[in-house]
Design an enzyme around this catalytic site. Structure first.
Site: not given
Ligand code: ARG
Ligand code: ASP
Length: 721
Positions: A82, A218, A650
């Site tokens: 991502h 990921d 991330s």
């Molecule tokens: N929650 C994670 C972060 O804050 C992963 C986001 C990417 N995945 C998604 N389905 N949008 O970045």
């Molecule tokens: N998914 C998040 C990021 O892209 C990480 C988090 O918020 O825990 O940095």
């Protein structure tokens, strides 16, 4: 084993490593003892050193908002899928759809240049508090204070020795009570090496996002290129792979519950030291409003994307980014409530107040802080709401209005600096327009516009622009009709017309835009915001900043026995914890690891989010896991631990006690998404993809096993505990 949920909640602060995102420079002083007690087998110096090579030399801020790490002597970089997503999306077309199908370079000549992607490393850091705060006094007005600090910072930069290719960054910590300097170098020639298809790299997509148990691979890989001397340089065909001072060895030993772990990276922002009033404002006022706005825009985009694969490619990155924060806010709202953040904060504030009251000196210095801070947050609330509402509806979720806003800055340049400057800007705008229109579908944006206008009219005040929107809608017979009118008559959503306009004289451009219906719409709301909201914020915000800074300093005095870490601010930090499951509510408990078996349990043939590629199903059938299997013959996918992380972490490496790479951080568990405001060690867990899954996918699934030859794999190093 049955766990008593409440008991664990109460005991957690004593049983589990404390929260915190620590400064690498201060590890030896603040954390080393604690870390060793928890299992660390190397020294603080191995993790960070200002002169000698150390682990930090392998870690970079990836593309401005994520973290990446170098895993080979030839600059091979690992980050999340991502995090590489928009670069991969930019390189994709319907014919070569790397988002859908994945990609693996077969050798260095097929690594794809990813223009604009950057990797920033920290050469060293330094505490410059004394210099930054020179000639600053407590009695100064905030504005004077800031301009003195700005002057000091400029002076520090002049006096700091750095190489030509390095840059200097100076940032406030602890709400402006301390300042640190970072010497950095930023590489600008990154090439895309490979990524799995979305059905692995984004498996579970938005349904599983922010949720444990998780089964997402990921990750994506890039390579950093440098000039012949190994320094950062713009893209050049003959740039060479970067040889870092240190790269991360990769452990194939796997993990067990209770293992010591560290996450080293660039957390973006946390607010762990707010008052209960401020936390309530976020959880009860701002989050719900923003969630409701995004609910609408996401449903509309999703509808269009499911109907047309071309729209899906165009909108998938935008959708994911809007959905990500939307879901996080939802989790945050719920988590703050469920785990009683306000009670915890109130108890803490009561203790603070009691200690202050008991000591005349403290009472004199800090006695008024909390009541004043609470009042200011109350005063500020309607205006913060207005700001968030304006930026969500007019800038974040609606492309035509966001575009109007950026075109406006062009006209302003013309008004201020005349035709010459304008001509310069005009040249810059061509590529920006190209990349905007590549992924723009006016029919999607029109539907979103209608919804945003309706929300704005219903939920803001007349003087913030609700009145205007209401009248416009009435004029055309409703919000969809207003949207249709604007989209038919504006040049902004029309590629040919807009590009043609920019061949005209500056006067003509300005004149046309000033009459354009989309532009007028945005301008009216923006003027209302600038006149009736912004001045209030400008009046209240500095007062809050001042008190928040004093409150931070006061906490450090009043709770002498506590160790305070600075809130995240997109600078390099290390956090540590242990591999651990958790129990979010009575009778429910989660294990710490997922496996490929779980991927197959979630598998839905042909599904938008839960499809599994044939080849991966075959590998699962034949259990062909090679050296990546667990001792009991399963293939690990993801695991959780009690490392305190946030957005920006991330892509951060998860390291074992010896500094070997064991995983790649990518998310947090749903119940713990409130951790930015109220970290709770019993509930908050970070989610990592197991590095064995990463290597398995590269090697067995992707057929790019040749990449493993440049990595350093270690095995059998982990002693039995
Ligand atoms: N929650 C994670 C972060 O804050 C992963 C986001 C990417 N995945 C998604 N389905 N949008 O970045
Ligand atoms: N998914 C998040 C990021 O892209 C990480 C988090 O918020 O825990 O940095």
């Amino acid at each position: 084993m049955k766990k008593n949920f409440l008991l664990l909640l109460l005991l957690a602060p004593f049983l589990l490593p404390a929260q915190g995102m620590w400064l690498p420079l201060l590890l030896e002083k603040q954390n080393e003892k604690d870390m060793k007690a928890l299992g660390l087998k190397i020294s603080a110096d191995d993790l960070y050193h200002g002169v000698d090579p150390s682990v930090k030399d392998a870690i970079c801020m990836f593309d401005g908002g994520c973290t990446g790490e170098v895993i080979s002597p030839d600059g091979l970089l690992l980050t999340n899928h991502h995090c590489g997503f928009s670069a991969i999306q930019q390189l994709s077309t319907l014919e070569n759809n790397y988002i859908e199908n994945g990609y693996w370079a077969t050798d260095r000549s097929t690594e794809l240049p990813a223009p604009g992607v950057t990797a920033m490393f920290v050469s060293r850091m330094e505490d410059v508090t004394a210099l930054a705060l020179q000639n600053v006094s407590e009695s100064m007005a905030e504005r004077d204070r800031q301009s003195q600090i700005d002057k000091n910072i400029a002076q520090i930069k002049v006096n700091t020795k750095k190489e030509k290719w390095e840059e200097l960054l100076i940032r406030p910590f602890y709400n402006g009570n301390q300042y640190f300097l970072f010497v950095t170098q930023t590489f600008k020639d990154l090439r895309f090496v490979g990524a799995p298809p979305s059905s692995i790299g984004k498996f579970g997509s938005d349904t599983d996002n922010w949720v444990w148990p998780r089964h997402t691979g990921d990750f994506s890989m890039f390579r950093i290129y440098a000039d012949k001397d190994g320094h950062p340089a713009p893209y050049q065909v003959d740039n060479v792979p970067y040889h870092p001072r240190q790269f991360l060895p990769i452990s194939l030993d796997g993990i067990e519950e209770g293992d010591f772990t560290m996450v080293y990276g660039f957390p973006g922002r946390t607010d762990e030291y707010l008052t209960a009033t401020a936390v309530a404002q976020t959880g009860e006022v701002l989050d719900p409003a923003k969630v409701a706005i995004r609910d609408r825009s996401l449903k509309i985009m999703d509808g269009f994307m499911r109907k047309d694969p071309a729209v899906k490619i165009a909108y998938v990155a935008k959708y994911a980014s809007i959905a990500n924060a939307w879901k996080k806010w939802l989790g945050e709202m719920q988590g703050l409530k469920t785990y009683k953040a306000l009670d915890i904060k109130n108890r803490y504030e009561a203790e603070f107040t009691q200690r202050v009251e008991q000591n005349a000196d403290l009472k004199y210095r800090f006695g008024n802080l909390l009541p004043r801070l609470r009042q200011l947050y109350k005063d500020q609330e309607p205006y913060i709401f207005a700001r968030d509402y304006y930026s969500e509806t007019c800038l974040r979720n609606n492309e035509i209005l966001a575009q109007a806003a950026s075109l406006n800055s062009l006209i302003e340049v013309f008004d201020k600096n005349g035709a010459v400057f304008f001509a310069q800007k005009q040249r810059d705008i061509a590529p920006a327009l190209n990349s905007f229109f590549k992924d723009y579908r006016p029919e999607v944006d029109e539907a979103v516009f209608a919804a945003m206008a309706e929300l704005y009219a219903q939920n803001t005040k007349p003087e913030w622009g609700a009145d205007f929107v209401q009248k416009e809608a009435a004029k055309y017979g409703g919000f969809p009709q207003l949207a249709a009118h604007i989209f038919q008559n504006s040049v902004i959503p029309n590629r040919e017309k807009l590009q043609a306009l920019f061949t005209e004289s500056p006067d003509k451009v300005a004149e046309t835009l000033r009459k354009d219906p989309a532009f007028v719409f945005w301008k009216t709301l923006n003027d209302a915001f600038q006149t009736n909201v912004q001045p209030k914020l400008q009046e209240i915000q500095p007062q809050i900043n001042l008190l928040q800074r004093q409150y931070m300093a006061a906490q450090m005095v009043v709770f002498k026995e506590k160790k305070f870490f600075p809130d995240a601010n997109s600078t390099l930090r290390l956090t540590y914890g242990k591999v651990r499951g958790f129990s979010p509510r009575d009778a429910v408990s989660y294990e710490y690891q997922t496996t490929l078996d779980g991927v197959m349990e979630k598998y839905i043939p042909g599904d938008y989010e839960f499809d599994v590629p044939q080849k991966l199903r075959d590998l699962w059938q034949s259990k062909d896991y090679g050296q990546y299997a667990t001792p009991d013959g399963r293939l690990p996918v993801a695991f959780i631990a009690s490392n305190h992380t946030t957005g920006g972490n991330s892509g951060s490496p998860a390291l074992d006690a010896r500094g070997n790479l064991i995983g790649l951080n990518f998310d947090r568990v749903w119940e713990g998404t409130m951790s930015d405001l109220n970290y709770n060690p019993a509930i908050c867990r970070n989610i990592m993809v197991d590095v064995r899954y990463v290597l398995f996918i590269v090697d067995k699934f992707g057929g790019a096993g040749y990449l493993l030859q440049e990595m350093k794999l270690v095995k059998g190093k982990k002693k039995k505990r």
